[in-house]
Motif scaffolding. Structure first.
Motif, PDB file in Angstrom:
ATOM      1  N   ALA A  47      58.964  48.821  51.521  1.00 56.78           N
ATOM      2  CA  ALA A  47      57.399  50.037  51.907  1.00 56.78           C
ATOM      3  C   ALA A  47      56.187  49.788  50.352  1.00 56.78           C
ATOM      4  CB  ALA A  47      57.530  51.632  50.763  1.00 56.78           C
ATOM      5  N   MET A  48      54.986  49.148  50.702  1.00 54.82           N
ATOM      6  CA  MET A  48      53.871  48.905  50.160  1.00 54.82           C
ATOM      7  C   MET A  48      53.000  49.906  50.192  1.00 54.82           C
ATOM      8  SD  MET A  48      54.858  46.638  48.393  1.00 54.82           S
ATOM      9  CE  MET A  48      56.713  45.708  48.147  1.00 54.82           C
ATOM     10  N   TYR A  49      52.240  50.532  48.658  1.00 53.83           N
ATOM     11  CA  TYR A  49      51.249  51.645  48.983  1.00 53.83           C
ATOM     12  C   TYR A  49      49.849  50.368  48.909  1.00 53.83           C
ATOM     13  CZ  TYR A  49      47.327  55.103  48.195  1.00 53.83           C
ATOM     14  OH  TYR A  49      46.676  55.767  48.291  1.00 53.83           O
ATOM     15  N   TYR A  50      48.813  50.323  49.601  1.00 54.10           N
ATOM     16  CA  TYR A  50      47.696  50.038  49.419  1.00 54.10           C
ATOM     17  C   TYR A  50      46.801  50.387  49.439  1.00 54.10           C
ATOM     18  CZ  TYR A  50      43.485  45.909  51.394  1.00 54.10           C
ATOM     19  OH  TYR A  50      42.660  45.044  50.702  1.00 54.10           O
ATOM     20  N   GLY A  51      46.278  49.995  48.085  1.00 55.61           N
ATOM     21  CA  GLY A  51      45.187  51.781  47.548  1.00 55.61           C
ATOM     22  C   GLY A  51      43.532  51.013  47.593  1.00 55.61           C
ATOM     23  N   SER A  58      41.642  43.161  49.176  1.00 56.96           N
ATOM     24  CA  SER A  58      40.498  43.816  47.990  1.00 56.96           C
ATOM     25  C   SER A  58      41.183  44.702  46.936  1.00 56.96           C
ATOM     26  CB  SER A  58      39.861  45.190  49.151  1.00 56.96           C
ATOM     27  OG  SER A  58      39.241  44.193  50.086  1.00 56.96           O
ATOM     28  N   PRO A  59      40.399  44.836  46.113  1.00 55.53           N
ATOM     29  CA  PRO A  59      41.061  45.169  44.973  1.00 55.53           C
ATOM     30  C   PRO A  59      40.666  46.870  45.422  1.00 55.53           C
ATOM     31  CG  PRO A  59      38.663  44.353  44.323  1.00 55.53           C
ATOM     32  CD  PRO A  59      39.077  44.434  45.612  1.00 55.53           C
ATOM     33  N   CYS A  63      46.108  48.008  43.079  1.00 49.74           N
ATOM     34  CA  CYS A  63      45.861  46.704  42.224  1.00 49.74           C
ATOM     35  C   CYS A  63      44.618  45.720  42.224  1.00 49.74           C
ATOM     36  CB  CYS A  63      46.344  45.342  43.102  1.00 49.74           C
ATOM     37  SG  CYS A  63      48.199  45.764  43.720  1.00 49.74           S
ATOM     38  N   PRO A  64      44.113  46.936  40.706  1.00 48.67           N
ATOM     39  CA  PRO A  64      42.651  47.068  40.779  1.00 48.67           C
ATOM     40  C   PRO A  64      41.579  45.918  40.315  1.00 48.67           C
ATOM     41  CG  PRO A  64      43.036  48.593  39.346  1.00 48.67           C
ATOM     42  CD  PRO A  64      44.442  47.811  39.852  1.00 48.67           C
ATOM     43  N   PRO A 131      51.342  43.136  38.207  1.00 52.98           N
ATOM     44  CA  PRO A 131      52.150  43.852  38.210  1.00 52.98           C
ATOM     45  C   PRO A 131      51.072  45.576  38.732  1.00 52.98           C
ATOM     46  CG  PRO A 131      52.022  44.807  36.352  1.00 52.98           C
ATOM     47  CD  PRO A 131      51.445  43.485  36.050  1.00 52.98           C
ATOM     48  N   VAL A 132      51.623  46.674  39.657  1.00 53.10           N
ATOM     49  CA  VAL A 132      50.911  47.123  40.399  1.00 53.10           C
ATOM     50  C   VAL A 132      51.416  48.538  39.496  1.00 53.10           C
ATOM     51  CG1 VAL A 132      51.236  49.465  42.002  1.00 53.10           C
ATOM     52  CG2 VAL A 132      51.628  47.765  42.761  1.00 53.10           C
TER      53      VAL A 132
END
Lengths: 410, 564
Positions: A47-51, A58-59, A63-64, A131-132
């Protein structure tokens, strides 16, 4: 909540899914079975959250800086003590990448005193896997403490998923659902027939949507997944359970408005959709929704041992993984060790486990007893029926890598 | 040169023939009075062998280890049957290349070093050279099976000349065998009529042997049947009856029944079947192949293995499934085998052949069901009642606008056009009653969110759903009567002839009296005089006489001379 329209009644009648006999294991199981639903997993991944708003690297809020960038490998080698000439020679595709003497890739020997960094990651200086840094994550509240952990995308508190924290910016795992390279590689392997996992859900009440005694079981099947004309996994196929000595997981809980919440019973070991094929979970729990369209979707969480994750990736193909997925493998080891958050021996013990969650998507399927003679009537353990399984070996892990990389690298 | 005599005379009548399977006596219709006379053998028909017949003949002749890798030319359906269209087919240059390629491949396998010791019945004096005697033995033996009659000396001589051109004995024999395998006598079922002792035309024994073998086994005559043809046994009702009974009792009758129903049910349509993948993602070539096999397994199981009433095919809920089909039907596949019997529950709404994936998917559009197509094909296949093409000026847009209500609403509006109503009022009601099944044969209760009305009035009787249609089919005497016609047409390669009506009526009555048993019906038709009726086409060509035929003709002539 799923509506009980007449068509649903007819479909259930046609499917032949019926309440079955009363069985006594595991201890404390519901004494009667009122309903059973069966599925096959068509996709599952960490389970990953793509921001980010688009793309796969992409930033984003997670992960800015975007996905952790590819290292300058010549620099990495020079930092490890190689001359530029030596480093460029090692990075030149025309040159052999494995030693004729010991079979190890040349990239491996960049630890202190030229130690093999895959086998001895602590001999490498940590460069740092980003890291996230975001506050949102997918997962479950494993410690029942809403004050610790992330916030879920829908606002829930206390999501414990340090696996995501540690590795969520790594190219292997980062991306929108079903888009990361790791998830695609592993699920392709499953969908091509490498393994099949079926899910059995049974309850003792009259209403599957609201039942206080529900069990969920995850089992191997000997029958391969079938793809439909759109390339998706086809619904309604029949699968026979294949008893497995270790890889089996049973959860017990309840349903509320079609959402199952349950905790693991006994040894919870899943077939991992990753380089390391086995996923034992401590403190496991799940939250799965029986969706109106017949699907079963949601999360399974728990604390997993983190070292096998690292070993899975480096086994045999560490150099390949590094180049393909833009990471220095020792940094994976450092990250997992840093964010490990659970000790089986108690709060003061070594944190050898890390909080983790899988997203699971399953579709309706018919699941049969191992002999294929009848449909499963309820959740029960099949471990005692299993032939002794082969011990996990580096060869098995290497095969998993082959699935991931397509076997066409090096 | 043999000359066709234009006069007509009475054909000797067969009063009755025994029913091959049950032993019951069937009274066959007498042939009409007019029957031609002949002075010598003439070719009366040529039918291109089908792909399945080709493969069966090769397997029977050489063994089922021979691989036949070829793409066969498409067949042509006429009057509802490919078997009738086969009389109109020739071979295109491209098709000949395919046959030639297959022939070379088969010859190569049969005479390979590993096989020749068992496939060649003699040993050449010198394998490096031609050996006419051994080659002739080989050619006579296999040629008779391939041509379904003995080769003439001229035919053998021609192949021996070919064999001598080989680099060695086996190479030459391979060339000669290839020559047999591309000969018209192999690729076509050439039917020959000859004068009987009284001069009346009759099919020669080898043609009779082929007719019953292809009808009942979907292959050429076996050695016993050829021997019966040679001896003249097939020219007697008893001899014919004996052979038909033997073929009917064989497990290979299933091959004949499969081939016939493949043709009648138009299963060749699977070749071009497509479905919109976004609407029917479960459809695949595997599903198509499985559906075809499901239907044929059901037919053979019900009609041959269990010898059940033909009419039950329309109401039985018993079928055969594999894993793919079970997924389409949304039922579990309960077997460790590839195929397993399955009985749909009563509430499934399924009813026999009409609710299998085959009928429901073949006669639908790629993206939606079609009550009209299903109705048209139901009447065409099971009632021999074809529907004319729609007028050229019909506006189909309303019918095809699938987002507007149910198809029933659209079709009713369509039928306000008087030009359309005549046909649609026949085809559509039965198709609408099947609307609980989509274009892939999956159950559905709603269309565009609206409940589907599956009521219909068929022949003045109210029915509901597929089970109502199935019962309508089971109870309609035209359905088994059409089967009788189709088996006859399939066997003789000819379509409707109003002079055959009395024959069909009597055969249908016999079929009913025997309990609608299909194996018995095959035997019943194969032993009827009509099945061997001679129809001399205009321009029929004489057959080069074999010595024994010449002798027969001379003796007939001498008898006629004596009578005069």
């Amino acid at each position: 909540m799923i509506g009980r329209r007449p068509i649903a009644v007819l479909t259930a009648a046609l499917s032949g899914i019926a309440a079955g006999g009363v069985l006594a294991e595991p201890a404390g199981a519901p004494e009667t079975v009122g309903w059973t639903r069966t599925y096959v997993i068509e996709w599952y991944e960490p389970a990953m959250y793509y921001g980010a708003d688009g793309g796969v690297i992409s930033p984003g809020t997670d992960c800015p800086g975007g996905t952790h960038p590819s290292p300058d490998w010549v620099k990495v080698l020079m930092d490890a003590g190689y001359t530029r000439e030596e480093a460029e020679w090692l990075r030149n595709p025309a040159n052999p990448t494995r030693s004729a003497v010991h079979g190890q890739p040349g990239m491996a020997f960049r630890g202190k005193d030229r130690a093999n960094v895959y086998d001895f990651p602590a001999t490498a200086t940590e460069a740092g896997l980003t890291p996230v840094s975001g506050t949102i994550a997918r997962g479950l509240d494993l410690d029942d403490d809403p004050q610790t952990g992330f916030t879920s995308p829908d606002g829930g508190k206390g999501v414990d998923n340090n696996f995501y924290k540690a590795l969520g910016c790594w190219k292997t795992y980062r991306g929108p659902p079903r888009m990361s390279s790791g998830a695609q590689g592993q699920n392709d392997g499953m969908r091509e027939g490498a393994w099949t996992i079926v899910v059995v859900v049974s309850g003792s009440g009259a209403d599957p949507m609201n039942d206080e005694n529900v069990e969920v079981g995850f089992f191997h099947s000997r029958d391969k997944i079938v793809r439909d004309a759109m390339g998706n996994v086809a619904r309604d196929y029949t699968f026979r359970i294949k008893p497995h000595e270790r890889q089996e997981a049973i959860f017990r809980g309840e349903t509320r408005d079609g959402v199952i919440t349950a905790r693991g019973v006994g040894n919870v070991v899943l077939r991992n959709p990753g380089a390391d094929p086995e996923l034992p979970l401590l403190g496991s729990r799940l939250e799965l929704e029986m969706a109106p369209d017949g699907r079963l979707t949601g999360l399974i969480g728990g604390y997993r041992p983190w070292l096998p994750v690292y070993k899975g990736w480096i086994a045999g193909r560490g150099a390949v993984i590094e180049v393909l997925t833009w990471v220095e493998m020792p940094d994976v080891w450092y990250a997992l060790r840093r964010y490990a958050d659970y000790s089986p021996s108690g709060p003061g013990g070594e944190k050898s486990y890390i909080s983790f969650a899988l997203t699971v998507d399953a579709i309706p399927a018919f699941v049969m007893e191992p002999d294929g003679a009848r449909q499963v009537a309820r959740v029960k353990s099949y471990r005692v029926q299993a032939a002794p399984a082969a011990q996990r070996t580096d060869a098995a892990i290497a095969r998993a890598h082959t699935h991931l990389t397509g076997g066409n690298v090096e | 040169m043999t000359k066709l005599v234009q006069g007509v005379r009475k054909y000797g009548l067969l009063a009755a023939a025994a029913c091959a399977a049950s032993g019951a006596m069937i009274t066959h219709a007498r042939l009409p009075a007019a029957s031609p006379t002949l002075e010598g053998p003439v070719k009366v028909a040529a039918r291109r062998v089908t792909e399945s017949q080709y493969r069966n003949i090769i397997a029977d002749t050489f063994g089922d280890w021979v691989q036949v890798n070829a793409r066969f030319e498409p067949e042509r359906r006429q009057d509802g049957l490919l078997a009738i269209g086969s009389t109109q087919l020739s071979i295109t240059p491209v098709g000949f290349e395919q046959y030639y390629g297959a022939a070379r491949s088969i010859s190569d396998q049969v005479l390979s070093e590993g096989r020749r010791a068992t496939t060649v019945p003699c040993t050449p004096r010198d394998a490096e050279q031609a050996d006419d005697a051994c080659a002739a033995t080989f050619l006579r033996s296999y040629g008779e099976r391939l041509f379904r009659r003995p080769l003439t000396e001229a035919q053998i001589d021609a192949r021996l000349a070919t064999a001598r051109k080989g680099e060695d004995f086996y190479d030459g024999l391979e060339l000669a065998l290839t020559s047999l395998l591309i000969a018209p006598e192999f690729l076509f079922r050439i039917e020959v009529a000859e004068p009987d002792p009284s001069g009346a035309a009759r099919l020669d024994g080898f043609t009779k042997a082929s007719r019953i073998a292809f009808l009942m086994w979907d292959t050429g005559p076996d050695a016993e049947l050829l021997a019966a043809a040679k001896s003249g046994a097939l020219d007697t009702p008893e001899g014919l009856q004996r052979q038909v009974a033997r073929l009917q009792a064989s497990p290979r009758l299933a091959d004949g029944v499969r081939a016939f129903f493949t043709d009648m049910l138009q299963l060749d349509a699977f070749e071009g079947l497509t479905k919109d993948a976004s609407i029917y993602p479960k459809f695949s070539q595997t599903v198509a192949d499985s559906a075809r096999e499901e239907t044929l397994r059901t037919v053979v199981d019900q009609l041959v293995t269990r010898n059940r009433d033909y009419r039950d095919l329309f109401v039985t809920r018993e079928t055969w499934l594999n894993r793919s089909l079970a997924a389409v039907y949304k039922v579990p596949f309960v077997s460790q085998e590839e195929w397993a019997p399955y009985t749909f529950p009563e509430e499934s709404g399924r009813s026999g052949l009409l609710t299998q994936v085959t009928f429901l998917s073949l006669f639908s559009h790629p993206g939606s069901s079609s009550p009209t197509k299903r109705g048209v094909k139901l009447y065409e296949i099971f009632f021999a009642q074809p529907t004319p093409d729609p007028p050229a000026d019909v506006d189909f847009s309303k019918v095809q606008a699938s987002s507007e209500g149910t198809v029933r609403m659209r079709l009713i509006e369509h039928m306000t056009n008087e030009g359309c109503a005549a046909c649609h009022s026949v085809s559509d009601p039965v198709g609408l009653a099947l609307e609980h099944f989509d274009s892939l044969g999956q159950v559905r209760m709603l269309e565009d969110g609206k409940p589907i009305d599956v009521s219909a009035v068929l022949n003045g009787k109210q029915v509901s759903g597929a089970q109502g249609v199935g019962q309508f089919m089971r109870d309609n005497p035209r359905v088994p009567a059409t089967l009788v016609r189709n088996i006859y047409y399939y066997g003789v390669g000819r379509g409707f002839d109003e002079r055959d009506e009395t024959f069909f009526e009597q055969e249908a009555q016999a079929f009913a009296a025997a309990g609608y048993k299909v194996p018995a019906l095959f035997g019943q038709i194969a032993t009827s005089p009509y099945f061997m009726k001679v129809v001399i086409p205009s321009g029929a060509k004489p057959v080069p006489a074999r010595p024994e035929q010449v002798a027969t003709r001379h003796s007939a002539d001498s008898r006629r001379g004596a009578a005069r």
